[in-house]
Design an enzyme around this catalytic site. Structure first.
Site, PDB file in Angstrom:
ATOM      1  N   PHE A   1       0.838  -1.196   0.000  1.00  0.00           N
ATOM      2  CA  PHE A   1       0.000   0.000   0.000  1.00  0.00           C
ATOM      3  C   PHE A   1       0.872   1.245   0.000  1.00  0.00           C
ATOM      4  CE2 PHE A   1      -1.627   3.280   3.013  1.00  0.00           C
ATOM      5  CZ  PHE A   1      -2.590   3.838   2.187  1.00  0.00           C
ATOM      6  N   SER A   2       0.483   2.261  -0.783  1.00  0.00           N
ATOM      7  CA  SER A   2       1.140   3.556  -0.803  1.00  0.00           C
ATOM      8  C   SER A   2       2.622   3.395  -1.181  1.00  0.00           C
ATOM      9  CB  SER A   2       0.952   4.252   0.549  1.00  0.00           C
ATOM     10  OG  SER A   2       1.346   5.596   0.483  1.00  0.00           O
ATOM     11  N   ALA A   3       3.549   3.749  -0.305  1.00  0.00           N
ATOM     12  CA  ALA A   3       4.957   3.531  -0.634  1.00  0.00           C
ATOM     13  C   ALA A   3       5.228   2.054  -0.890  1.00  0.00           C
ATOM     14  CB  ALA A   3       5.849   4.036   0.497  1.00  0.00           C
TER      15      ALA A   3
END
Length: 629
Positions: A166-168
């Protein structure tokens, strides 16, 4: 010996060099924050008892930490999933999305790499650094060494090793798929983007928002260049993204889809287009019908992992549910973990009926088609499914107005709140495998005689007047806060935040009788569940005829007297739009017909920990008023 590395910042920083996450909710306005979204929260997490740290796993050139979850009763040749967190999170943050619970049901191992502040001050994986996203270097190699350690310790099927992030972590996922196609069979990119869209910290800004546009062939070439000479199979990819994500633009979903369809040698036209739990789902297949790439567009969701705290993993026990609401975990009634595990091909071994694609049956049973109705109408539906119905949504003209999770499925529709005329009633049922069906053909006529037809008007809040205040629990030490989003709950500074919305309701006729009113707000971001502690905490609305003070918002407004207090409540939510209950009689009387009406949103009890949410103001906050002329 671990290599010592310089501290590097994630590409969310202000001109003074302070990372945006550090400006958070302590009264600073989040310099450089994308319009419409609050900065990400600094979250302090405790390790979950389901996770065990592994302190030795190779040379670890990326200086990462390794945590694992090993379910009981593991069979030989079991799968392995690597799960990577986002910025300001840790291993426990993604464990809370439901991965360990799913592993217990479907019998796979989980590895949770964890970033350290010495590598990145906001604990983001360094997906934008060539020394960390390349094969046999830095953080990518550290994660590959974690996989090697698991293979050496447990009986793991090397053809069923997967990665999700998720995300990074969602940007680091395609880096591992590109650099190690000989290790990973499939991956899940959640709120991330294409591989190698940035090769420096500054380029990371443009990659995240507005995004980087390249041709599918150009995107495919950078993947093929990550492991020159490799001629084996490429990993399959599932891509997830909120359409209201103002941290990582949803354009990244399109670019990632173009990258991986090109890598697989297929076109960018989906072979399957459907709606699952209300969200668009597209599948891209090869000539043999194999699903190689898929996308999930999470309509109205921000920067978060999609989950469903009410969803029991098929084949599991009652405690095996899809996560719990928390920082960057949005309950949108769709369990991304389950669908990602299903995409990896691991859901058939835990008791689930393999390949269940049969939708439930659903039928509106009352009122009858063609009926004329008035007053309060009892709307009922029948629903059934072989693996169980999880919920039924009731629709009026295609819009969800109520949800029931237990039979008999019913809701009371107040037809006096709408104008006389034709309406279509419907019901949508969901089963435990994620299938759904809709019955939407019950037409009725609303006829409430004896009074003029009610009039419905909507007022958007006045952004220039809106704001929030933060103070100690007794109301002392109040300070103003103005930003694109309004704060509610307890911030990281230990202050308690209340928000104010102003509406110009002077266009209401002087002789109108207001019969109904409610407030609709839109979630932006948050941390934890501010409704949860103390137990029974509620979010309520106070109404003021005019404004609380002569000025639009003053520090004394935090505890100022309202014309009517607690006129309505807003139930817990962590994504999308949410409407309050109908205003009380006192609340209806407080709505001004000659000037402004101001609403104050507050929690009835002071939170015992850092727990808050940001809501949007201006056109994103709407007061709906129904009146009889």
């Amino acid at each position: 010996m671990l290599k010592q590395r310089r501290s590097r910042s994630w590409p969310w920083s202000c001109s003074a060099g302070v990372p945006l996450a550090a400006w958070l909710f302590a009264g600073l306005a989040g310099c450089g924050a994308p319009a419409g979204e609050a900065p990400e929260a600094e979250v302090t997490e405790q390790q979950q008892p389901l996770l065990t740290q592994v302190t030795s796993f190779g040379s670890n050139p990326g200086n990462l930490q390794m945590f694992r979850h090993v379910p009981s009763g593991m069979p030989a040749n079991a799968p392995l999933v690597v799960v990577m967190h986002g910025c300001t999170q840790g291993a426990a943050g993604m464990e809370g999305a439901g991965w360990s619970a799913a592993a217990d049901v479907y019998k796979f191992y989980v590895v949770y790499p964890q970033q350290q502040g010495g590598n990145n001050m906001t604990r983001c994986f360094n997906w934008f650094e060539p020394g960390d996203f390349s094969r046999d270097r830095g953080e990518a190699l550290s994660i590959k060494q974690m996989v090697d350690t698991m293979k050496a310790t447990y009986s793991i099927d090397p053809s069923r090793v997967f990665v999700a992030g998720f995300s990074a972590g969602g940007y680091m996922t395609p880096a591992l798929l590109a650099a190690y196609p000989d290790v990973f069979s499939a991956g899940a990119i959640h709120s991330g983007g294409p591989y190698r869209c940035a090769e420096s910290m500054n380029a990371g800004f443009s990659c995240m928002s507005p995004g980087v546009n390249r041709t599918p062939a150009a995107w495919g070439d950078v993947v093929r260049g990550a492991y020159p000479g490799y001629a084996g199979p490429r990993p399959r990819v599932t891509i997830w993204h909120g359409t209201s994500d103002y941290t990582v633009n949803v354009m990244n979903l399109t670019e990632a889809m173009e990258q991986w369809t090109n890598v697989h040698g297929i076109d960018q036209t989906p072979d399957t287009v459907e709606t699952v739990s209300g969200f668009p789902h597209k599948v891209y297949r090869d000539g043999a019908g194999n699903a190689l790439v898929e996308t999930w567009e999470l309509t109205g969701m921000g920067h978060a992992v999609a989950m469903d705290a009410q969803f029991p993993f098929p084949g599991g026990t009652g405690s095996a549910v899809c996560g719990s609401v928390g920082a960057y975990l949005s309950d949108v009634n769709l369990c991304s973990v389950y669908h990602q595990v299903k995409f990896f091909g691991m859901t058939g071994g835990g008791g689930e009926p393999t390949g269940d694609t049969t939708p439930p049956t659903v039928n509106v049973t009352a009122p009858a088609k063609g009926a004329t109705v008035s007053g309060t109408v009892n709307v009922t539906a029948d629903a059934a499914d072989a693996v169980g119905v999880t919920r039924v949504e009731f629709l009026v003209n295609g819009e969800v107005v109520s949800t029931d999770t237990q039979a008999p499925y019913a809701f009371a529709w107040n037809s006096t709140a709408v104008s006389n005329g034709q309406y279509t009633l419907g019901a949508r049922a969901f089963d435990a495998a994620g299938n759904q069906a809709t019955d939407d053909d019950t037409g009725v006529t609303v006829s409430n005689s004896g009074s003029p037809a009610p009039v419905t008007v909507q007022f958007a809040s006045i952004a220039a007047d809106d704001g929030y205040l933060k103070a100690d629990a007794d109301g002392s030490g109040a300070a103003l806060g103005f930003m694109t989003n309004l704060a509610l709950g307890r911030g990281t500074d230990g202050k308690y935040n209340r928000s104010f919305l102003s509406f110009d309701t002077s266009s209401l006729p002087d002789g109108a009788t207001v019969t109904r009113a409610f407030l609709t707000v839109i979630y932006s971001s948050g941390s934890g569940d501010p409704w949860s502690t103390p137990a029974g905490n509620t979010l309520v609305i106070d109404a003021k005829t005019g404004t609380f003070n002569a000025a639009n918002t003053e520090v004394t407004d935090w505890a100022a007297a309202a014309t009517a207090s607690s006129v309505a409540g807003i139930d817990r939510f962590s994504a999308g739009a949410k409407s309050s209950g109908d205003f009380s009689a006192d609340g209806l009387s407080a709505i001004s017909k000659t000037g402004k009406t101001q609403l104050r949103l507050r929690f009835t009890q002071a939170q015992t920990a850092t727990q808050y949410l940001f809501i949007r103001d201006g056109a994103n906050a709407v007061l709906t008023v129904v009146y009889a002329p």
